[in-house]
Design an enzyme around this catalytic site. Structure first.
Site, short mmCIF file in Angstrom:
data_model
loop_
_atom_site.label_atom_id
_atom_site.label_comp_id
_atom_site.label_asym_id
_atom_site.label_seq_id
_atom_site.Cartn_x
_atom_site.Cartn_y
_atom_site.Cartn_z
N TRP A 99 36.26 41.39 50.66
CA TRP A 99 36.06 40.56 49.45
C TRP A 99 35.53 39.18 49.85
O TRP A 99 34.69 38.62 49.16
CB TRP A 99 37.34 40.48 48.63
N ASP A 166 40.42 33.11 45.71
CA ASP A 166 40.42 34.41 45.02
C ASP A 166 41.84 34.98 45.19
O ASP A 166 42.23 35.34 46.29
CB ASP A 166 39.37 35.31 45.68
N LYS A 190 44.76 43.91 38.94
CA LYS A 190 45.69 44.30 40.01
C LYS A 190 47.15 44.05 39.60
O LYS A 190 48.00 44.91 39.78
CB LYS A 190 45.37 43.54 41.29
C1 LIG Z 1 39.73 43.91 43.53
C2 LIG Z 1 39.33 42.62 44.15
C3 LIG Z 1 38.11 41.99 43.86
C4 LIG Z 1 37.05 42.61 42.97
O1 LIG Z 1 37.39 42.53 41.66
P1 LIG Z 1 36.40 43.04 40.51
O2 LIG Z 1 37.12 42.57 39.31
O3 LIG Z 1 36.32 44.52 40.63
O4 LIG Z 1 35.10 42.39 40.70
C5 LIG Z 1 37.85 40.77 44.43
N1 LIG Z 1 38.73 40.18 45.27
C6 LIG Z 1 39.90 40.77 45.60
C7 LIG Z 1 40.84 40.08 46.52
C8 LIG Z 1 40.23 42.01 45.05
O5 LIG Z 1 41.40 42.60 45.37
#
Ligand SMILES: *Cc1c(COP(=O)(O)O)cnc(C)c1O
Length: 357
Positions: A99, A166, A190
């Site tokens: 990511w 993030d 998540k």
């Molecule tokens: C799942 C995830 C993403 C991607 O998220 P999307 O909403 O599918 O774009 C980005 N960063 C982390 C840490 C993730 O776990």
């Protein structure tokens, strides 16, 4: 058979939240109308937004000089939007896996990217620590929990430049000192809601640091100034997010969920360390509380498919590791009950009985 939901994302939500969501789809607030077919510009939905805001602030202790907004897309949309808004000359990124790399790739479209630290040298099995942060960066970007590799920062780092994180896969799983961050964002799917919404928490002064003229929808100012209502927000995910926050408050908030998450993770990591058939894949001090990765121990590699079937037959869902890491990944998000971890541990013990050489 009871299913134990270890999916990495979208992932488990509390049963009562799913039930509330189902009710709202049929009849929202006793209005006789579905949540899916009302305007977002109604008093009832204003209340959903206001309640979500108040709960988020209370649970994460978000100070008044921070604003919360929601937009569609995903965390991946934010990878370029963060850079579009704030990368004028040079930004710093810590590379801790897939990511982070995706965020870096998008940022490079807007300016120079300095990789301030990276765990690339050891296949992303640890969190870099004690690295120097140059003071001439527009911001520093980190990924607090590496969903694929199973590493996680266990401390909020201090940064001399605006820190942007993030937190897609560990938001509200542990206490966070929000004041250390200029911005926190993530996909909601998540720990909070179904897919389709991004949450963002931004310190107000950052809105004066937007470095270029941007399309209206890309500028963070648009969403803060319009309270996430410039266009139609992701109504259903926001409603579910609000219900998840309510559930979290009802069980004792972030401190309590953190206590539970530590306990669940400990149970499973202890078994991984104790059971001769399995081994962990990352540095112990950086192990994620949310995504627990493990593989078959040396000499037992060929048993992986058999264990997968064995676990599946006992109700385990979603424990296949990401293709980049292999092995197994048990995602133990907030809503995953302790009983599910106990069931997985029992399954590993039972398998060991018949397979340890
Ligand atoms: C799942 C995830 C993403 C991607 O998220 P999307 O909403 O599918 O774009 C980005 N960063 C982390 C840490 C993730 O776990």
């Amino acid at each position: 058979m009871k299913k134990h939901n270890f999916n990495a994302g979208p992932s488990i939500l509390p049963d009562e939240v799913i039930r509330k969501a189902a009710e709202a789809i049929v009849d929202f607030n006793g209005s006789g109308l579905s949540l899916l077919s009302i305007s977002h510009r109604t008093k009832d939905f204003d209340e959903v937004m206001a309640e979500a805001d108040a709960l988020f602030r209370e649970l994460l202790r978000i100070p008044d000089n921070y604003k919360i907004f929601y937009v569609g897309g995903g965390a991946s949309t934010m990878f370029y939007e963060v850079a579009a808004n704030f990368l004028g000359k040079k930004a710093g990124y810590v590379n801790t896996g897939v990511w982070s790399k995706k965020a870096i790739k998008e940022a490079k479209r807007y300016g120079e990217v300095e990789i301030v630290a990276s765990s690339d040298d050891r296949d992303f099995t640890y969190i870099p620590k004690g690295f120097a942060i140059p003071e001439d960066l527009d911001y520093l970007h980190i990924t607090t929990n590496n969903t694929i590799y199973g590493t996680e920062y266990h401390e909020d780092i201090a940064s001399p430049v605006p820190l942007i994180a993030d937190m897609s896969s560990d938001i509200l799983s542990r206490p966070v000192d929000v004041t250390k961050y200029a911005m926190i964002y993530g996909g909601a799917q998540k720990n909070l809601a179904p897919a389709g919404a991004v949450f963002a928490i931004i310190r107000e002064d950052m809105l004066d640091k937007i470095v270029r003229d941007l399309p209206t929808m890309v500028s963070f100012r648009t969403h803060v100034e319009n309270n996430s209502m410039f266009n139609t927000p992701p109504v259903f995910p926001i409603y579910v997010l609000k219900e998840t926050l309510k559930w979290l408050k009802s069980i004792g908030g972030v401190e309590e969920i953190y206590r539970r998450n530590v306990e669940k993770a400990q149970l499973l990591y202890d078994e991984i360390d104790r059971n001769p058939l399995f081994r962990g894949t990352v540095a112990k001090e950086d192990r994620s509380l949310m995504n627990i990765c493990f593989v078959m121990a040396d000499g037992y590699e060929e048993l992986a498919p058999e264990f997968m079937e064995f676990a599946k037959a006992r109700g385990m869902v979603g424990i296949k590791g990401h293709r980049l890491v292999g092995g197994f990944r048990a995602s133990c998000y907030n809503a995953l009950p302790r009983e599910s971890v106990e069931a997985l541990v029992a399954c590993m013990q039972e398998f060991a009985k018949s397979h340890v050489k």
